[in-house]
Design a protein around this motif. Structure first.
Motif, short mmCIF file in Angstrom:
data_model
loop_
_atom_site.label_atom_id
_atom_site.label_comp_id
_atom_site.label_asym_id
_atom_site.label_seq_id
_atom_site.Cartn_x
_atom_site.Cartn_y
_atom_site.Cartn_z
N UNK A 68 0.83 -1.20 0.00
CA UNK A 68 0.00 0.00 0.00
C UNK A 68 0.86 1.26 0.00
N UNK A 69 1.94 1.23 0.79
CA UNK A 69 2.83 2.38 0.86
C UNK A 69 3.54 2.62 -0.46
N UNK A 70 3.80 1.55 -1.21
CA UNK A 70 4.48 1.68 -2.49
C UNK A 70 3.66 2.52 -3.45
N UNK A 71 2.35 2.30 -3.45
CA UNK A 71 1.49 3.12 -4.31
C UNK A 71 1.51 4.57 -3.90
N UNK A 72 1.47 4.82 -2.58
CA UNK A 72 1.51 6.19 -2.08
C UNK A 72 2.85 6.85 -2.42
N UNK A 73 3.92 6.09 -2.32
CA UNK A 73 5.24 6.62 -2.63
C UNK A 73 5.36 7.02 -4.11
N UNK A 74 4.75 6.22 -4.98
CA UNK A 74 4.83 6.51 -6.41
C UNK A 74 4.13 7.82 -6.75
N UNK A 75 2.96 8.04 -6.17
CA UNK A 75 2.24 9.26 -6.53
C UNK A 75 2.90 10.48 -5.92
N UNK A 76 3.49 10.31 -4.73
CA UNK A 76 4.20 11.43 -4.12
C UNK A 76 5.47 11.76 -4.91
N UNK A 77 6.14 10.73 -5.44
CA UNK A 77 7.33 10.96 -6.24
C UNK A 77 6.99 11.73 -7.52
N UNK A 78 5.85 11.44 -8.10
CA UNK A 78 5.41 12.19 -9.28
C UNK A 78 5.19 13.66 -8.94
N UNK A 79 4.63 13.90 -7.77
CA UNK A 79 4.39 15.28 -7.34
C UNK A 79 5.71 15.98 -7.03
N UNK A 80 6.64 15.25 -6.43
CA UNK A 80 7.95 15.83 -6.12
C UNK A 80 8.70 16.22 -7.39
N UNK A 81 8.42 15.51 -8.47
CA UNK A 81 9.13 15.77 -9.73
C UNK A 81 8.64 17.03 -10.43
N UNK A 91 -0.37 20.31 -10.79
CA UNK A 91 0.58 19.29 -10.37
C UNK A 91 -0.11 18.14 -9.64
N UNK A 92 -1.06 18.48 -8.78
CA UNK A 92 -1.79 17.45 -8.04
C UNK A 92 -2.59 16.56 -8.99
N UNK A 93 -3.32 17.18 -9.91
CA UNK A 93 -4.13 16.40 -10.84
C UNK A 93 -3.26 15.52 -11.73
N UNK A 94 -2.15 16.05 -12.19
CA UNK A 94 -1.27 15.28 -13.05
C UNK A 94 -0.70 14.07 -12.32
N UNK A 95 -0.27 14.28 -11.07
CA UNK A 95 0.29 13.18 -10.29
C UNK A 95 -0.76 12.11 -10.00
N UNK A 96 -1.96 12.55 -9.64
CA UNK A 96 -3.04 11.60 -9.36
C UNK A 96 -3.38 10.81 -10.62
#
Length: 216
Positions: A68-81, A91-96
């Motif tokens: 479950x955390x892996x999925x959360x980490x992936x979307x947060x990494x997209x936002x960090x980028x 940025x939020x919509x794109x990451x989601x």
């Protein structure tokens, strides 16, 4: 951008073992339910000793937390980028959208695995507690990411509210989708529901308000 050093080989191996155990637990929970699943079965299916299982996890339900955390980490990494100065709403919509997309079979399987876990959690309070805990931890880690992207335009309180709303948008979308038979793409999919939730919970005004308004 994150300045955290890359994980060591030992850390990567540990994380890989934990994820293997998490995959085995998720599969068993989805097919036969948490109540009928034992830690011994999970360890066996993951190809590890029972003592290894308990070295990493306190309970059988806790075993799915890395997945479950892996999925959360992936979307947060997209936002960090996202580059500083990028509109926060954009940025939020794109990451989601990217994190919940299913462009290939592997991504589709991951979403269906989450659906199976959420359905299994309906009758298991301990498994639901793991789901809520992972979401809470994700929200806390999201705060500095939102703050960086807001670049001083939002006060501390509003930054926390945006992080909470973004996290809840994904959580509510996945929970809603898990109760249906809708596919992983198109109308009613996790990505579509999450974008709708995000717009309703956050909206554009809260992301363009001044710092003074955010602290008022």
């Amino acid at each position: 951008m994150s300045t955290k050093p890359p994980p060591s080989l030992t850390e990567r191996r540990k994380a890989a073992t934990q994820l293997e155990i998490a995959h085995a637990a998720a599969e068993l929970f989805a097919t036969q339910g948490p109540h009928a699943t034992t830690a011994e079965e999970i360890a066996r299916d993951a190809g590890v000793a029972l003592r290894t299982f308990y070295r990493y996890f306190r309970s059988k339900q806790d075993a799915v937390s890395p997945l479950l955390a892996d999925g959360a980490d992936r979307w947060r990494a997209l936002l960090e980028a996202a580059e500083p100065g990028t509109g926060l709403a954009q940025a939020l919509e794109s990451a989601v959208r990217q994190s919940l997309a299913a462009p290939d079979e592997e991504a589709a399987r991951a979403l269906l695995r989450t659906r199976g876990l959420l359905r299994a959690a309906a009758d298991d309070p301990a498994l639901r507690a793991v789901w809520y805990r992972v979401n809470q931890e994700s929200e806390e880690r999201l705060v500095p990411v939102v703050a960086r992207l807001a670049d001083g335009r939002l006060g501390a309180l509003r930054v926390r509210l945006v992080a909470a709303a973004a996290t809840d948008a994904i959580r509510i979308a996945l929970e809603t989708w898990a109760d249906t038979e809708v596919g992983v793409t198109g109308e009613g999919s996790p990505a579509a529901l999450a974008i709708d939730c995000l717009r309703q919970l956050v909206g554009d005004r809260g992301l363009t308000a001044s710092d003074a308004e955010g602290t008022g």
